[in-house]
Design an enzyme around this catalytic site. Sequence first.
Site, mmCIF file in Angstrom:
data_model
loop_
_atom_site.group_PDB
_atom_site.id
_atom_site.type_symbol
_atom_site.label_atom_id
_atom_site.label_comp_id
_atom_site.label_asym_id
_atom_site.label_seq_id
_atom_site.Cartn_x
_atom_site.Cartn_y
_atom_site.Cartn_z
ATOM 1 N N ASP A 112 16.297 38.193 -25.960
ATOM 2 C CA ASP A 112 17.227 37.382 -26.560
ATOM 3 C C ASP A 112 16.662 37.424 -28.058
ATOM 4 O OD1 ASP A 112 19.705 35.899 -27.050
ATOM 5 O OD2 ASP A 112 18.434 33.786 -27.046
ATOM 6 N N ASP A 153 6.489 35.118 -27.398
ATOM 7 C CA ASP A 153 7.345 34.931 -28.660
ATOM 8 C C ASP A 153 6.157 34.670 -29.756
ATOM 9 O OD1 ASP A 153 10.424 33.937 -29.366
ATOM 10 O OD2 ASP A 153 8.924 33.613 -30.926
ATOM 11 N N LYS A 176 20.420 41.101 -26.566
ATOM 12 C CA LYS A 176 21.110 40.578 -27.649
ATOM 13 C C LYS A 176 21.490 41.652 -28.285
ATOM 14 C CE LYS A 176 20.752 36.658 -29.711
ATOM 15 N NZ LYS A 176 20.232 35.564 -30.169
ATOM 16 N N ASP A 214 3.963 38.451 -31.382
ATOM 17 C CA ASP A 214 4.853 39.169 -31.744
ATOM 18 C C ASP A 214 5.093 40.324 -31.010
ATOM 19 O OD1 ASP A 214 6.629 40.773 -32.899
ATOM 20 O OD2 ASP A 214 6.038 40.178 -35.114
ATOM 21 N N GLY A 257 12.408 28.795 -24.857
ATOM 22 C CA GLY A 257 12.161 28.678 -23.611
ATOM 23 C C GLY A 257 13.241 28.584 -22.413
ATOM 24 N N TRP A 312 15.696 30.276 -21.543
ATOM 25 C CA TRP A 312 16.073 31.626 -20.634
ATOM 26 C C TRP A 312 14.828 31.508 -19.660
ATOM 27 C CZ3 TRP A 312 18.280 37.014 -22.290
ATOM 28 C CH2 TRP A 312 19.393 36.562 -22.976
#
Length: 244
Positions: A148, A107, A188, A123, A84, A86
């Site tokens: 990320d 997430d 990322k 997911d 958490g 970000w």
Amino acid sequence: MVDKALGSGGRKSDKDLKIRVKSAKGRKVSSTIWLERQLNDPYVARARAEGLRSRAAFKIREMDEKHKLFRRGMRVVDLGAAPGGWSQIAATATGSTEKNPLVVGIDYLEMDPIPGVTLLQKDFTDDDAPAMLIEAMGGKKADLVMSDMAWPTTGHRPTDHLRIVHLIEVAADFALDVLAPNGSFVAKVFQGGTEHQLLAMLKRHFRSTHHAKPRSSRADSAEAYLIAKGFKGQRESADEDEEQ
């Protein structure tokens, strides 16, 4: 067990101040190395001191300082949000509150609540995840999609590269569907870069693309970040032109 080595004469030098972790029965060498790195990481200590969920918070903060990603009142989607960090930075920067949540995080891992953030335990690669995120945003467009996400590494670099590229592609595809004009996308990536086709696609749909390696990203890490800014809002026409 944690041990601090002493320099000659009992005086601690800077090098000696490093915390060393002794191997414990049943603990893998890789776990010992990770624990020692965590204990000696200044960003981990800073995150605890500032009440941030993770050291990763400093990465998005650095990118924001350079690329001006956040502004008050904007809507943000955080893909792969756990734990958490970000989302915390985004909520503060946008002025998101519990009464008017502007940040949505997703997430598959469970997360403790974050003020001003709507969290989904799901997911993102599931087929119904994008629709759940859009519903959580009240059907409104996002101004920033940030990811990320990363698969657990297998140790086989070609396989790991393909897996992370797949995640970026899925995240980018979602961003093109939900971003408002002039929106931004942050994801990322790892050394080896993104596939040329993916980067070319982002360049078609955004006015500028940038690569970033924040100072808070570990020097020995292969991770970096791809930033696409100025979404043109012309996905359908651009894709149709390519198919012709």
